[in-house]
Design a protein around this motif. Structure first.
Motif, PDB file in Angstrom:
ATOM      1  N   ASN A 110      51.754  75.497  20.789  1.00 55.46           N
ATOM      2  CA  ASN A 110      50.813  74.474  20.370  1.00 55.46           C
ATOM      3  C   ASN A 110      49.852  74.535  19.072  1.00 55.46           C
ATOM      4  O   ASN A 110      49.623  73.782  18.535  1.00 55.46           O
ATOM      5  CB  ASN A 110      50.132  73.871  21.150  1.00 55.46           C
ATOM      6  CG  ASN A 110      48.798  74.567  21.912  1.00 55.46           C
ATOM      7  OD1 ASN A 110      48.093  75.725  22.041  1.00 55.46           O
ATOM      8  ND2 ASN A 110      47.718  74.079  22.845  1.00 55.46           N
ATOM      9  N   ARG A 111      49.943  75.906  18.434  1.00 57.91           N
ATOM     10  CA  ARG A 111      49.071  76.643  17.657  1.00 57.91           C
ATOM     11  C   ARG A 111      50.611  76.642  16.161  1.00 57.91           C
ATOM     12  O   ARG A 111      49.975  76.899  15.296  1.00 57.91           O
ATOM     13  CB  ARG A 111      48.048  77.394  17.407  1.00 57.91           C
ATOM     14  CG  ARG A 111      46.758  76.901  18.205  1.00 57.91           C
ATOM     15  CD  ARG A 111      45.477  77.603  19.033  1.00 57.91           C
ATOM     16  NE  ARG A 111      45.802  78.823  18.143  1.00 57.91           N
ATOM     17  CZ  ARG A 111      44.883  80.045  18.118  1.00 57.91           C
ATOM     18  NH1 ARG A 111      44.287  79.699  19.748  1.00 57.91           N
ATOM     19  NH2 ARG A 111      44.938  80.495  17.479  1.00 57.91           N
ATOM     20  N   GLY A 112      51.479  76.856  16.712  1.00 57.04           N
ATOM     21  CA  GLY A 112      52.490  77.344  16.281  1.00 57.04           C
ATOM     22  C   GLY A 112      52.817  78.872  15.680  1.00 57.04           C
ATOM     23  O   GLY A 112      53.660  79.302  15.253  1.00 57.04           O
ATOM     24  N   ARG A 113      52.188  79.099  16.690  1.00 57.02           N
ATOM     25  CA  ARG A 113      52.641  80.569  16.476  1.00 57.02           C
ATOM     26  C   ARG A 113      53.660  81.273  17.774  1.00 57.02           C
ATOM     27  O   ARG A 113      53.594  80.450  18.317  1.00 57.02           O
ATOM     28  CB  ARG A 113      51.501  81.176  17.296  1.00 57.02           C
ATOM     29  CG  ARG A 113      49.852  81.974  16.262  1.00 57.02           C
ATOM     30  CD  ARG A 113      48.968  82.315  17.274  1.00 57.02           C
ATOM     31  NE  ARG A 113      48.289  80.992  18.307  1.00 57.02           N
ATOM     32  CZ  ARG A 113      47.600  82.188  19.613  1.00 57.02           C
ATOM     33  NH1 ARG A 113      47.285  83.554  19.192  1.00 57.02           N
ATOM     34  NH2 ARG A 113      47.993  81.429  20.496  1.00 57.02           N
ATOM     35  N   LEU A 114      54.088  82.226  16.791  1.00 53.09           N
ATOM     36  CA  LEU A 114      55.392  82.885  17.940  1.00 53.09           C
ATOM     37  C   LEU A 114      54.899  83.836  18.912  1.00 53.09           C
ATOM     38  O   LEU A 114      53.898  84.627  18.966  1.00 53.09           O
ATOM     39  CB  LEU A 114      56.507  83.682  17.248  1.00 53.09           C
ATOM     40  CG  LEU A 114      57.811  84.020  17.574  1.00 53.09           C
ATOM     41  CD1 LEU A 114      58.937  82.157  18.026  1.00 53.09           C
ATOM     42  CD2 LEU A 114      58.689  85.062  16.406  1.00 53.09           C
ATOM     43  N   VAL A 115      55.615  83.533  20.107  1.00 54.10           N
ATOM     44  CA  VAL A 115      54.078  83.607  21.259  1.00 54.10           C
ATOM     45  C   VAL A 115      55.421  84.815  22.143  1.00 54.10           C
ATOM     46  O   VAL A 115      56.627  83.897  22.546  1.00 54.10           O
ATOM     47  CB  VAL A 115      53.694  83.173  21.515  1.00 54.10           C
ATOM     48  CG1 VAL A 115      52.242  82.888  20.645  1.00 54.10           C
ATOM     49  CG2 VAL A 115      54.246  81.987  21.868  1.00 54.10           C
ATOM     50  N   VAL A 116      55.584  85.398  23.312  1.00 57.95           N
ATOM     51  CA  VAL A 116      56.882  85.624  24.532  1.00 57.95           C
ATOM     52  C   VAL A 116      55.239  85.406  25.345  1.00 57.95           C
ATOM     53  O   VAL A 116      54.114  86.082  25.351  1.00 57.95           O
ATOM     54  CB  VAL A 116      57.206  86.807  24.080  1.00 57.95           C
ATOM     55  CG1 VAL A 116      56.096  88.000  24.460  1.00 57.95           C
ATOM     56  CG2 VAL A 116      58.399  86.608  25.013  1.00 57.95           C
ATOM     57  N   ASP A 117      55.790  85.189  26.783  1.00 59.26           N
ATOM     58  CA  ASP A 117      55.282  85.476  27.822  1.00 59.26           C
ATOM     59  C   ASP A 117      56.011  86.427  28.789  1.00 59.26           C
ATOM     60  O   ASP A 117      56.647  87.228  28.794  1.00 59.26           O
ATOM     61  CB  ASP A 117      55.232  83.958  29.048  1.00 59.26           C
ATOM     62  CG  ASP A 117      54.986  82.960  28.391  1.00 59.26           C
ATOM     63  OD1 ASP A 117      54.405  83.103  27.300  1.00 59.26           O
ATOM     64  OD2 ASP A 117      55.792  82.173  28.968  1.00 59.26           O
ATOM     65  N   VAL A 118      54.479  86.935  29.606  1.00 59.91           N
ATOM     66  CA  VAL A 118      55.413  88.579  29.806  1.00 59.91           C
ATOM     67  C   VAL A 118      53.976  88.542  31.092  1.00 59.91           C
ATOM     68  O   VAL A 118      53.768  87.940  31.639  1.00 59.91           O
ATOM     69  CB  VAL A 118      54.293  89.904  29.143  1.00 59.91           C
ATOM     70  CG1 VAL A 118      55.153  89.606  27.408  1.00 59.91           C
ATOM     71  CG2 VAL A 118      52.843  89.478  28.758  1.00 59.91           C
ATOM     72  N   VAL A 119      54.787  89.347  31.554  1.00 59.57           N
ATOM     73  CA  VAL A 119      54.010  89.309  33.559  1.00 59.57           C
ATOM     74  C   VAL A 119      54.188  91.398  33.308  1.00 59.57           C
ATOM     75  O   VAL A 119      55.154  92.035  32.802  1.00 59.57           O
ATOM     76  CB  VAL A 119      54.284  89.322  34.423  1.00 59.57           C
ATOM     77  CG1 VAL A 119      54.625  87.278  34.562  1.00 59.57           C
ATOM     78  CG2 VAL A 119      55.893  89.153  34.386  1.00 59.57           C
ATOM     79  N   THR A 150      51.294  85.636  30.791  1.00 58.66           N
ATOM     80  CA  THR A 150      50.372  85.910  29.714  1.00 58.66           C
ATOM     81  C   THR A 150      50.933  85.757  28.391  1.00 58.66           C
ATOM     82  O   THR A 150      51.733  86.260  28.563  1.00 58.66           O
ATOM     83  CB  THR A 150      49.600  87.432  29.728  1.00 58.66           C
ATOM     84  OG1 THR A 150      48.970  87.457  30.942  1.00 58.66           O
ATOM     85  CG2 THR A 150      48.673  87.324  28.791  1.00 58.66           C
ATOM     86  N   THR A 151      50.891  85.046  27.618  1.00 56.56           N
ATOM     87  CA  THR A 151      51.182  84.563  26.396  1.00 56.56           C
ATOM     88  C   THR A 151      50.351  85.481  25.970  1.00 56.56           C
ATOM     89  O   THR A 151      49.433  85.238  25.458  1.00 56.56           O
ATOM     90  CB  THR A 151      51.067  83.242  25.656  1.00 56.56           C
ATOM     91  OG1 THR A 151      51.808  82.333  27.269  1.00 56.56           O
ATOM     92  CG2 THR A 151      51.642  83.036  24.949  1.00 56.56           C
ATOM     93  N   LEU A 152      51.598  85.955  24.751  1.00 62.58           N
ATOM     94  CA  LEU A 152      51.106  86.959  23.849  1.00 62.58           C
ATOM     95  C   LEU A 152      51.945  86.437  21.908  1.00 62.58           C
ATOM     96  O   LEU A 152      52.735  86.309  22.372  1.00 62.58           O
ATOM     97  CB  LEU A 152      51.459  88.493  24.124  1.00 62.58           C
ATOM     98  CG  LEU A 152      50.351  88.992  25.217  1.00 62.58           C
ATOM     99  CD1 LEU A 152      50.775  90.459  25.672  1.00 62.58           C
ATOM    100  CD2 LEU A 152      49.113  88.670  25.257  1.00 62.58           C
ATOM    101  N   ASN A 153      51.634  87.244  21.995  1.00 65.74           N
ATOM    102  CA  ASN A 153      51.549  87.248  19.843  1.00 65.74           C
ATOM    103  C   ASN A 153      52.684  87.749  20.344  1.00 65.74           C
ATOM    104  O   ASN A 153      53.028  88.701  20.349  1.00 65.74           O
ATOM    105  CB  ASN A 153      50.990  87.662  18.623  1.00 65.74           C
ATOM    106  CG  ASN A 153      51.530  87.494  17.622  1.00 65.74           C
ATOM    107  OD1 ASN A 153      51.894  87.489  17.389  1.00 65.74           O
ATOM    108  ND2 ASN A 153      49.674  86.320  16.949  1.00 65.74           N
ATOM    109  N   ALA A 154      54.061  87.217  19.126  1.00 63.23           N
ATOM    110  CA  ALA A 154      55.155  88.025  19.739  1.00 63.23           C
ATOM    111  C   ALA A 154      54.996  89.255  18.238  1.00 63.23           C
ATOM    112  O   ALA A 154      55.973  90.273  18.559  1.00 63.23           O
ATOM    113  CB  ALA A 154      56.533  87.511  19.782  1.00 63.23           C
ATOM    114  N   GLU A 155      54.254  89.438  17.733  1.00 63.79           N
ATOM    115  CA  GLU A 155      54.291  90.304  16.782  1.00 63.79           C
ATOM    116  C   GLU A 155      54.105  91.714  17.145  1.00 63.79           C
ATOM    117  O   GLU A 155      53.475  92.811  16.979  1.00 63.79           O
ATOM    118  CB  GLU A 155      53.077  90.150  15.176  1.00 63.79           C
ATOM    119  CG  GLU A 155      53.641  88.799  15.026  1.00 63.79           C
ATOM    120  CD  GLU A 155      54.423  89.348  14.125  1.00 63.79           C
ATOM    121  OE1 GLU A 155      55.043  90.446  13.537  1.00 63.79           O
ATOM    122  OE2 GLU A 155      55.695  88.316  12.711  1.00 63.79           O
ATOM    123  N   ILE A 156      53.019  91.674  18.594  1.00 59.53           N
ATOM    124  CA  ILE A 156      52.444  93.045  19.168  1.00 59.53           C
ATOM    125  C   ILE A 156      52.948  93.509  20.303  1.00 59.53           C
ATOM    126  O   ILE A 156      52.404  93.962  20.835  1.00 59.53           O
ATOM    127  CB  ILE A 156      50.833  92.602  19.305  1.00 59.53           C
ATOM    128  CG1 ILE A 156      50.944  91.294  20.449  1.00 59.53           C
ATOM    129  CG2 ILE A 156      50.102  92.355  17.712  1.00 59.53           C
ATOM    130  CD1 ILE A 156      49.284  91.762  21.111  1.00 59.53           C
TER     131      ILE A 156
END
Length: 103
Positions: free
Chosen positions: A65-74, A88-94
């Motif tokens: 919702n803030r416009g960041r590219l993210v991915v959900d992981v477990v 957990t939703t994390l920044n796709a850059e890391i």
């Protein structure tokens, strides 16, 4: 499933010898730069002081919702046990695809 061929060698006595060696190393690719689907892929997460292994992506990369590219992981244990774990939703850059597919 992607497979990689193994080429047996012939020993001096005529028997076949299958060399046991690890696969060629592949460079991890950030999810943000990965061209294919990432859901279900084994990923590695960069944290401030360590790499976190044994993690699976459970979504495709998307914008939060803030416009960041993210991915959900477990954690991989929850992924394979079929438990409903809160991702957990994390920044796709890391987040990096551990063994990207070769073309």
């Amino acid at each position: 499933m992607v497979t990689e061929p193994v080429y047996p060698k012939v020993a001096s006595d005529g028997s076949l010898v299958v060399p046991i060696r690890p696969p060629e190393p592949r460079e991890a690719v950030a999810v943000a730069d990965y061209p294919g689907p990432v859901r279900g892929e084994r990923v590695v997460v960069l944290q401030a002081s360590a790499w976190v292994f044994d993690v699976r992506a459970v979504s495709e990369k998307h914008r939060d919702n803030r416009g960041r590219l993210v991915v959900d992981v477990v954690h991989e244990e929850a992924y394979y046990a079929g438990r409903t774990a809160e991702p957990t939703t994390l920044n796709a850059e890391i987040v990096f695809v551990e063994r990207p597919r070769t073309v």
